[in-house]
Each structure stands twice: as structure tokens, then as C-alpha cells.
Design an enzyme around this catalytic site. Structure first.
Site, PDB file in Angstrom:
ATOM      1  N   GLU A   1      17.162 -25.315  16.289  1.00 46.24           N
ATOM      2  CA  GLU A   1      19.415 -25.124  16.062  1.00 46.24           C
ATOM      3  C   GLU A   1      19.712 -26.970  17.317  1.00 46.24           C
ATOM      4  O   GLU A   1      20.524 -27.487  16.853  1.00 46.24           O
ATOM      5  CB  GLU A   1      20.185 -24.097  17.456  1.00 46.24           C
ATOM      6  CG  GLU A   1      19.549 -22.529  16.600  1.00 46.24           C
ATOM      7  CD  GLU A   1      18.093 -22.074  17.766  1.00 46.24           C
ATOM      8  OE1 GLU A   1      17.908 -22.683  17.797  1.00 46.24           O
ATOM      9  OE2 GLU A   1      18.491 -21.201  17.299  1.00 46.24           O
TER      10      GLU A   1
ATOM     11  N   GLU B   1       7.782 -27.788  20.337  1.00 47.74           N
ATOM     12  CA  GLU B   1       7.463 -27.311  21.636  1.00 47.74           C
ATOM     13  C   GLU B   1       7.042 -28.627  22.608  1.00 47.74           C
ATOM     14  O   GLU B   1       6.399 -29.680  21.850  1.00 47.74           O
ATOM     15  CB  GLU B   1       6.137 -26.109  21.040  1.00 47.74           C
ATOM     16  CG  GLU B   1       7.152 -24.962  20.869  1.00 47.74           C
ATOM     17  CD  GLU B   1       6.673 -23.523  21.269  1.00 47.74           C
ATOM     18  OE1 GLU B   1       5.392 -23.652  20.944  1.00 47.74           O
ATOM     19  OE2 GLU B   1       7.310 -23.025  20.889  1.00 47.74           O
TER      20      GLU B   1
ATOM     21  N   CYS C   1      14.853 -25.707  21.045  1.00 50.36           N
ATOM     22  CA  CYS C   1      14.884 -25.367  20.218  1.00 50.36           C
ATOM     23  C   CYS C   1      15.181 -25.812  18.395  1.00 50.36           C
ATOM     24  O   CYS C   1      16.288 -26.513  18.536  1.00 50.36           O
ATOM     25  CB  CYS C   1      16.279 -24.303  19.940  1.00 50.36           C
ATOM     26  SG  CYS C   1      15.682 -23.102  21.879  1.00 50.36           S
TER      27      CYS C   1
ATOM     28  N   CYS D   1      19.304 -18.702  21.222  1.00 49.45           N
ATOM     29  CA  CYS D   1      19.394 -18.079  22.313  1.00 49.45           C
ATOM     30  C   CYS D   1      20.352 -19.071  23.120  1.00 49.45           C
ATOM     31  O   CYS D   1      21.550 -19.557  22.804  1.00 49.45           O
ATOM     32  CB  CYS D   1      18.744 -19.231  23.108  1.00 49.45           C
ATOM     33  SG  CYS D   1      18.021 -21.296  23.991  1.00 49.45           S
TER      34      CYS D   1
HETATM   35  N1  THU Z   1      13.972 -20.779  19.862  1.00 49.56           N
HETATM   36  C1  THU Z   1      14.173 -21.917  18.852  1.00 49.56           C
HETATM   37  O1  THU Z   1      13.779 -22.523  18.744  1.00 49.56           O
HETATM   38  N2  THU Z   1      15.448 -21.504  18.781  1.00 49.56           N
HETATM   39  C2  THU Z   1      15.661 -20.668  19.649  1.00 49.56           C
HETATM   40  O2  THU Z   1      17.211 -19.888  19.747  1.00 49.56           O
HETATM   41  C3  THU Z   1      15.331 -19.407  20.577  1.00 49.56           C
HETATM   42  C4  THU Z   1      13.606 -19.560  20.581  1.00 49.56           C
HETATM   43  C5  THU Z   1      11.959 -21.823  19.618  1.00 49.56           C
HETATM   44  C6  THU Z   1      11.654 -21.980  21.275  1.00 49.56           C
HETATM   45  C7  THU Z   1      10.086 -21.457  21.260  1.00 49.56           C
HETATM   46  O3  THU Z   1       9.366 -23.397  20.758  1.00 49.56           O
HETATM   47  C8  THU Z   1       9.941 -20.877  20.895  1.00 49.56           C
HETATM   48  O4  THU Z   1      11.228 -20.255  19.835  1.00 49.56           O
HETATM   49  C9  THU Z   1       9.421 -19.068  21.116  1.00 49.56           C
HETATM   50  O5  THU Z   1      10.681 -19.459  22.215  1.00 49.56           O
END
Ligand code: THU
Length: 143
Positions: free
Chosen positions: A62, A51, A60, A98
Site C-alpha cells: 500500500e 522486503e 508494504c 496494516c
Molecule cells: N504487508 C503488506 O504489504 N501490506 C500490509 O498491509 C501488511 C503486510 C507485507 C509486509 C511483508 O512483506 C509481508 O506482507 C508479511 O508481513
């Protein structure tokens, strides 16, 4: 669906996704995600979400794993496992990739790529990646 992964490979991927979740840097959402992928040559890559105080700059889990693999020259993904949930315990639910991650994964997905979402090594769901992004836009669309 008929999986191209054997049980040992599935368990290893899930274990590595849960392990990668511990590397998540998520001081804002406190939602920790781990991803692990199996490249076509048998190597594994792991990633956690990263983040940023400027929220839109967040990466993210992935994509962290995919970018690590691609920067190592691995361009074909056989399978990936994802585990995500609020900090302080195991994932309470399945965490699906996502939309941005689905698009990035598609670029490097093997035709029969498997995607697993896991709460634990005993509680997971398995899909063909193309079930999660049907009619996707890829390199062949720009011929
Ligand atoms: N996040 C992921 O790492 N992968 C996803 O496919 C969806 C969301 C993370 C992004 C952010 O740091 C946290 O989850 C909340 O959205």
C-alpha cells in the site's frame, strides 16, 4: 454502504491490485501483496511489498503505491484495492492494510475514499476508508 465507485472502476482496481501482486519482492515471508489506487484525476498507481533482509526496513504494498502516486504529485486518493496471500496461488483470504499503512493512506485519503480487499475479481469486500481508521490523527489535528 453506498459506493462512489462504479463496477468498471472496481473491477479495474482489483485487476490492477492482483497484477501488482506479481511485482512483490518477498523472499523472506513469501507473502505477496499488491495494491492499486485510483487518484482523484483518474490515474492509477500500483505497488507491491518490498522486503529487506533487515526485516524492519520492509515497505508494504500500500505504501509503495501511495509513495509512487505522491512522488508524481497526486495527493488525493479516491479508492484503493489490496490483494495479499502466500505465494503459489491466488490469495486465500482478505489482506487488510496494516496500521502503519492506514496512517499513511489517511494523509492522502479523499473524504469518501473506498478501500477494497480482494481475493479475486469476484470475491472482495468493500469499505469506506474511514471505517477502517475511525478517529484517526491527521493534519487537521495539528491546527
Ligand atoms: N504487508 C503488506 O504489504 N501490506 C500490509 O498491509 C501488511 C503486510 C507485507 C509486509 C511483508 O512483506 C509481508 O506482507 C508479511 O508481513
Amino acid at each position: 454502504m453506498k459506493s462512489t465507485l462504479n463496477d468498471r472502476e472496481k473491477q479495474e482496481l482489483i485487476r490492477k491490485a492482483l497484477e501488482a501482486r506479481r511485482t512483490a519482492y518477498a523472499p523472506y515471508s513469501h507473502f505477496l501483496v499488491g495494491a492499486a489506487l485510483l487518484a482523484e484525476d483518474g490515474s492509477f498507481y500500483q505497488g507491491g511489498n518490498i522486503e529487506n533482509a533487515s526485516y524492519g526496513a520492509t515497505n508494504c504494498a500500500e505504501r509503495t503505491a501511495v509513495f509512487k502516486a505522491v512522488s508524481d504529485g497526486k495527493h488525493k486518493i479516491r479508492a484503493m484495492a489490496v490483494a495479499g496471500g502466500m505465494e503459489g496461488g491466488d490469495p486465500a483470504d482478505y489482506a487488510y492494510p496494516c496500521g502503519i499503512c492506514r496512517q499513511v493512506i489517511q494523509e492522502f485519503a479523499a473524504e469518501d475514499m473506498v478501500l477494497i480487499v480482494a481475493k479475486s475479481d469476484a470475491d472482495y469486500r468493500e469499505f469506506l476508508f474511514k471505517e477502517l481508521l475511525p478517529c484517526g490523527f491527521g493534519g487537521e489535528s495539528i491546527q
